[in-house]
Design an enzyme around this catalytic site. Structure first.
Site, mmCIF file in Angstrom:
data_model
loop_
_atom_site.group_PDB
_atom_site.id
_atom_site.type_symbol
_atom_site.label_atom_id
_atom_site.label_comp_id
_atom_site.label_asym_id
_atom_site.label_seq_id
_atom_site.Cartn_x
_atom_site.Cartn_y
_atom_site.Cartn_z
ATOM 1 N N TYR A 1 75.657 -106.825 4.569
ATOM 2 C CA TYR A 1 75.908 -105.407 4.857
ATOM 3 C C TYR A 1 75.382 -105.036 6.243
ATOM 4 O O TYR A 1 74.268 -105.399 6.610
ATOM 5 C CB TYR A 1 75.254 -104.547 3.790
ATOM 6 C CG TYR A 1 75.651 -103.096 3.859
ATOM 7 C CD1 TYR A 1 76.993 -102.735 3.872
ATOM 8 C CD2 TYR A 1 74.697 -102.094 3.909
ATOM 9 C CE1 TYR A 1 77.373 -101.409 3.925
ATOM 10 C CE2 TYR A 1 75.064 -100.756 3.961
ATOM 11 C CZ TYR A 1 76.407 -100.421 3.973
ATOM 12 O OH TYR A 1 76.782 -99.114 4.042
ATOM 13 N N ARG B 1 74.892 -102.005 7.754
ATOM 14 C CA ARG B 1 74.126 -100.775 8.027
ATOM 15 C C ARG B 1 72.741 -100.940 7.421
ATOM 16 O O ARG B 1 72.549 -100.745 6.226
ATOM 17 C CB ARG B 1 74.837 -99.546 7.450
ATOM 18 C CG ARG B 1 76.147 -99.238 8.141
ATOM 19 C CD ARG B 1 76.694 -97.875 7.733
ATOM 20 N NE ARG B 1 77.992 -97.638 8.352
ATOM 21 C CZ ARG B 1 79.163 -97.888 7.790
ATOM 22 N NH1 ARG B 1 79.181 -98.412 6.573
ATOM 23 N NH2 ARG B 1 80.293 -97.639 8.413
ATOM 24 N N ASP C 1 78.852 -98.901 -1.273
ATOM 25 C CA ASP C 1 77.708 -99.451 -0.536
ATOM 26 C C ASP C 1 76.386 -98.883 -1.048
ATOM 27 O O ASP C 1 76.310 -97.723 -1.464
ATOM 28 C CB ASP C 1 77.835 -99.136 0.957
ATOM 29 C CG ASP C 1 79.043 -99.823 1.589
ATOM 30 O OD1 ASP C 1 79.453 -100.870 1.068
ATOM 31 O OD2 ASP C 1 79.550 -99.304 2.597
ATOM 32 N N HIS D 1 67.416 -102.903 2.884
ATOM 33 C CA HIS D 1 68.293 -104.063 2.754
ATOM 34 C C HIS D 1 67.761 -105.216 3.590
ATOM 35 O O HIS D 1 66.775 -105.108 4.289
ATOM 36 C CB HIS D 1 69.706 -103.716 3.227
ATOM 37 C CG HIS D 1 70.258 -102.465 2.644
ATOM 38 N ND1 HIS D 1 70.462 -102.307 1.307
ATOM 39 C CD2 HIS D 1 70.644 -101.299 3.226
ATOM 40 C CE1 HIS D 1 70.952 -101.108 1.064
ATOM 41 N NE2 HIS D 1 71.067 -100.467 2.219
ATOM 42 N N ASP E 1 73.776 -97.540 0.199
ATOM 43 C CA ASP E 1 73.012 -96.688 1.091
ATOM 44 C C ASP E 1 73.262 -95.250 0.642
ATOM 45 O O ASP E 1 73.937 -95.003 -0.354
ATOM 46 C CB ASP E 1 73.398 -96.910 2.563
ATOM 47 C CG ASP E 1 74.888 -96.710 2.819
ATOM 48 O OD1 ASP E 1 75.596 -96.164 1.933
ATOM 49 O OD2 ASP E 1 75.361 -97.101 3.891
ATOM 50 N N GLU F 1 84.984 -98.785 -1.625
ATOM 51 C CA GLU F 1 85.472 -97.824 -0.638
ATOM 52 C C GLU F 1 86.768 -98.244 0.043
ATOM 53 O O GLU F 1 87.642 -97.419 0.282
ATOM 54 C CB GLU F 1 84.425 -97.587 0.463
ATOM 55 C CG GLU F 1 83.120 -97.010 -0.023
ATOM 56 C CD GLU F 1 82.069 -98.089 -0.184
ATOM 57 O OE1 GLU F 1 82.435 -99.182 -0.665
ATOM 58 O OE2 GLU F 1 80.906 -97.849 0.167
ATOM 59 N N GLU G 1 75.064 -92.813 1.848
ATOM 60 C CA GLU G 1 76.460 -92.384 1.845
ATOM 61 C C GLU G 1 77.225 -93.044 0.704
ATOM 62 O O GLU G 1 78.024 -92.408 0.020
ATOM 63 C CB GLU G 1 77.119 -92.704 3.190
ATOM 64 C CG GLU G 1 78.517 -92.152 3.312
ATOM 65 C CD GLU G 1 79.098 -92.318 4.706
ATOM 66 O OE1 GLU G 1 80.135 -91.692 4.970
ATOM 67 O OE2 GLU G 1 78.513 -93.068 5.501
#
Length: 939
Positions: A324, A326, A100, A371, A102, A14, A104
């Site tokens: 990470y 989040r 990532d 996670h 997740d 990203e 998103e």
């Protein structure tokens, strides 16, 4: 397939910073490029091609009648980036989507796949930390794209679009244009408003108690105890009163007279120990950080907003310092457990590490164990001392916080003992009581355990007890004590504390509202929308938030219900787990569910009926006073004047009319300034504002030059003076219209003591300081002189001098009256401090940019601070702080700017090129149409 099978592999992440770090861990045959976030999204209707706007996508960008199919387009500022990725893909044999792990991140990977349409093998590469071992391990152990996670994220995106596009227009019509509603933001706003309502309804109560110092022998052994019971009844404290100010339960409520009498009597009474109780004290360490607890602790200890905390954490993650950021999980991997325990043992000794690793279970609604917790990256953690040379400011502080919390989570309990001592005394006759008891508690920590590394911060508690560590002297039952001091003290109960960012995040997590990745953006949104502002750390709702919340509560009750909002998160979890279907769930939400008689969003909006816009925007304060939210802001209005009994309509002797003129024709109104919080708007405060607004000003006298009255008034933007025009002059219109002279008071002036002389001096501004001679060089090279006037003026940004188009700031407002021509000329003789007249030195300097190879500096420009390498300029974001701006962040801003490409402005087309331009537009529409068909097909 790439030409001749080059063997190159393309990795897409990203962010540029993440790309740079990962590229260093992979071989020379790997290309690592950043998408710079999302590359496509659902456009707004105004951004859609005409033929698409007329079709089923026209209202929402979503076809609600065709399984809620979204219409996606590549963002205009990402077209250059997409072209670059396609070019790199032509030379690659494999594509690795390393966004990532997740929802998103999975959705970004899916959008890349849909847009790039690769003809080479595609692999999903996931990792939770950016270290060499983790990246190489991830490259060797790839998986397929998780379409269930994509479905969950796309459902959330479509849901938010439907919610916002259906509800927001209702707010525009009934409250104020430009407002927005959101699935999570509206609920968060309601939480803040409800807390303020509690504060507004709160009624303070007064109570007294007695505190004394006692000692068994010398003063060195003195300790403090508080009065706990009077004649066998417990003494009331703050927690014994309700928010209505009434006492709860059978307790002794002391007033000043009783408390003072007891304090006086205790000084001469015999005090002895009634009982001594001792029990073990144990305190366990907190779990490693999740996203929400990190935001909370960063707010408490580092004074970072949720948005800034996540921004800093993102940089630490992308540069390989932490895992990470989040995550809902409090779990640590086996290697992390080993690293934390070994480091604790090395730093503090074997006694500080328990025999078995600690495991923590998440105890909030809708927790996702996807996670690890947030921890230092790697199989061996770097201590803060080891990274001190690489990290600065907030980045170092946050890393240290994460490191301490992780190490402490695997350390032993703190142990000690808590002793509670009760003291008794019989008072002399004539005292307010016969027998009183005092209580003292003290905690002694004998083994600090995890506290040697870290102690969690605490939020402000409404009825907090003082349980800090303190030691009591050795005491036995019956031991006589000497009284050194006894003092009575009065207290007022306090209202419920306002939410801070930390406590709001905590409350949202406990209620299951939103997700860790959304907390920061949600709080930022309600602040940007004007629903909430900060007063210190506290979040204060605006009157606008009251109006919006009331409309939502009365007409969209279910949508701002806490349990319903949490249940939507649970449903999204089901979709993410592959246990529910996206289209089925969206149909039920939007169209309703006949089986359960549940009304859908569409019918909810269609069947609103009559909404009393005036009633929605009215908040009753009491005593005939209301606050209304109007088009130009909030104001107070007197619906029943002082002296009128609202319940009976009877008028008392104090009634003085219900309007400024007393004739009842117009209710009295007054604007509410932003510095008055809702809970401070009492009837008394409102009437004070009304009286000030009704006051037409104090006439200071007449201007000797024209005979006009000079009036001093209190205005919405502060006190000011003005002249009153006669009726004939005021009636003039057009070019003949005369505007009355007006001037704000200086900051050190008082409206009450302002005199006519000072007012006339204010109205004389701008003042001509004098005329100076200026040398001008003509086009022919000849020098001539001309006379230029210098004036002193007061502007929006303070006092200044003006000579032609050249302005210079003054230090004080008083200089407007006092500065001489010589002093003004001396100021103009100095180099100009701002603008183009003199180049300013850089605010900050960094090393060479890795792309351009040119040194990077921070400068102060016309539109604010920006970073530049001499080729590319990138404005600092609102949350970028100059003091803590890192070199990596500066490089990242420049990379994002390059990815967007140069900013182009539309220019008027010449007549000869109109026909050509029209053809180009048609081509674009055709392309968009083709793209629509392709983009709306779900993989």
């Amino acid at each position: 397939m790439s030409p001749a099978g080059t063997g190159r592999k393309l990795v897409i992440v990203e962010s540029p910073a993440k790309a740079k770090t990962i590229a260093g861990y992979l071989g020379a045959d790997w290309d690592v490029e950043a998408s710079v976030g999302h590359i496509r999204d659902i456009p707004t209707p105004s951004e859609m091609p005409a033929e698409i706007k007329k079709g089923p996508f026209g209202k929402f960008g979503v076809d609600v009648d065709n399984d809620f199919e979204p219409y996606y387009v590549v963002d205009s500022d990402k077209k250059k980036k997409v072209a670059e990725l396609k070019r790199l893909l032509k030379n690659a044999d494999e594509l690795y989507l390393a966004t990532d792990e997740d929802r998103e991140g999975e959705a970004i990977a899916w959008h890349l796949l849909e847009t790039l349409q690769p003809r080479v093998p595609v692999k999903r590469m996931v990792f939770h930390e950016i270290t060499k071992e983790a990246i190489q391990r991830a490259a060797s152990n790839t998986r397929d794209l998780d379409t269930a996670l994509v479905d969950a994220q796309e459902t959330r995106r479509i849901l938010d679009r439907l919610y916002g596009y259906e509800i927001s227009p209702v707010l525009w019509r009934k409250v104020k244009a430009g407002l927005s509603a959101g699935r999570v933001q509206s609920v968060a706003t309601r939480m803040v408003v409800e807390r303020e309502r509690e504060r507004m309804a709160f009624r303070s109560a007064n109570y007294w108690d007695v505190e004394g110092d006692f000692t068994p022998d010398a003063e060195a052994s003195a300790f403090t105890a508080r009065l706990s019971s009077v004649d066998g009844r417990r003494v009331a404290s703050g927690r014994d009163f309700g928010d209505d100010g009434r006492l709860k339960g059978d307790v002794a409520h002391l007033d000043e007279t009783a408390a003072t009498g007891i304090a006086t009597a205790v000084m001469s009474a015999d005090v002895s120990v009634v009982s001594v109780a001792e029990k073990p004290y144990t305190r366990r360490p907190s779990a490693p950080f999740t996203t929400s607890t990190l935001q909370q602790e960063a707010s408490r200890k580092l004074r970072l907003s949720s948005k800034n905390a996540m921004r800093v954490a993102q940089r630490l993650y992308e540069n390989g310092y932490i895992t990470y950021m989040r995550t809902d999980s409090t779990a640590l991997s086996q290697s992390a457990l080993t690293a934390a325990r070994q480091q604790a043992r090395d730093l503090y000794g074997g006694d500080y590490v328990p025999d078995a690793p600690r495991n923590y279970a998440k105890k909030v609604k809708n927790a996702q164990e996807a996670h690890e917790a947030i921890r230092p990256a790697g199989d061996r953690f770097r201590t803060p001392a080891q990274v001190a040379g690489e990290l600065r400011g907030d980045e170092f502080a946050l890393y240290e916080l994460i490191w301490k919390r992780t190490i402490a989570s695997q350390m032993a309990d703190a142990r000690g003992s808590t002793a509670t001592v009760r003291l008794g005394a019989d008072l002399a006759s004539g005292a307010p009581a016969e027998r009183v008891e005092f209580t003292a508690s003290g905690t002694v920590i004998t083994f600090r355990g995890f506290l040697a590394a870290y102690e969690e911060g605490r939020d402000e508690q409404r009825h907090a007890s003082n349980d800090e560590e303190r030691r009591l002297p050795r005491l036995g039952e019956g031991a006589a004590l000497r009284t050194l001091r006894a003092e009575a003290g009065g207290h007022d109960t306090s209202p419920p504390a306002r939410y801070t960012e930390a406590t709001l995040v905590k409350a949202m997590e406990e209620k299951g509202i939103g997700r860790p990745s959304t907390y920061a953006s949600t709080i930022g949104t309600i602040q940007d929308r004007g629903y909430v502002s900060n007063r210190g750390n506290a979040l204060v709702p605006s009157w606008l938030a009251f109006a919006v919340t009331r409309l939502m509560e009365e007409h969209f009750t279910r949508l701002v219900d806490y349990d319903f909002t949490a249940s939507m998160e649970e449903d999204l979890d089901e979709i993410a787990g592959g246990n529910a279907q996206r289209a089925t769930w969206l149909k039920r939400f939007y169209f309703g569910d006949e089986a359960s008689s549940s009304e859908g969003l569409r019918d909810l909006v269609a069947d609103l009926g009559e909404i009393d816009a005036r009633g929605i925007s009215t908040i009753e304060i009491g005593d005939g006073i209301v606050v209304r939210v109007g088009r130009y802001g909030p104001y107070v209005e007197e619906v029943a004047p002082a002296g009128v009994d609202l319940s009976t309509g009877e008028v008392s002797d104090t009634y003085a009319g219900d309007s400024a003129s007393g004739d009842g024709s117009t209710p009295r109104r007054a604007t509410i300034n932003d510095d008055i919080a809702p809970d401070e708007m009492t009837p008394e405060k409102a009437r004070e504002l009304l009286e000030t607004a009704a006051d037409d000003g104090r006439v200071l006298g007449q201007d000797p030059e024209n005979g006009r009255d000079i009036v001093a008034r209190a205005g919405r933007y502060g006190p000011y003076v003005t002249e009153v025009l006669d009726e004939e002059t005021a009636a003039l219109k057009g070019k003949a219209k005369v505007k009355p002279r007006t001037a704000s008071l200086f900051k050190d002036m008082d409206l009450a003591t302002l005199d006519l002389e000072t007012a006339l001096r204010l109205l004389s501004l701008p003042r001509v300081v004098g005329v100076t001679t200026e040398t001008v060089t003509g086009e022919d090279g000849k020098e001539t002189t001309k006379q230029v006037e210098i004036t002193a003026q007061n502007g929006r940004y303070g006092p200044y001098l003006k000579k032609g188009t050249d302005s210079r700031s003054l230090e004080t407002e008083q200089q407007l009256f006092d500065i001489t021509l010589e002093q003004a000329e001396a100021i103009y003789a100095q180099p100009k401090q701002r603008g183009r007249a003199a180049a300013k030195p850089p605010l900050k300097e960094f090393a060479a940019d890795p792309v351009s190879g040119r040194p990077v500096v921070v400068k102060d420009g016309r539109f604010g601070e920006y970073v530049t390498d001499g080729e590319t300029n990138a404005t600092l974001r609102r949350d970028d702080d100059l003091e803590t701006l890192t070199q990596e962040r500066a490089f990242e801003l420049l990379a994002e700017k390059r990815a967007k490409g140069p900013t182009t402005r539309k220019r008027a087309a010449k007549k000869t090129t109109k026909k050509s331009a029209a053809k180009k537009t048609t081509t674009k529409k055709t392309t968009a149409k083709k793209t629509a068909k392709k983009a709306t097909k779900k993989a």
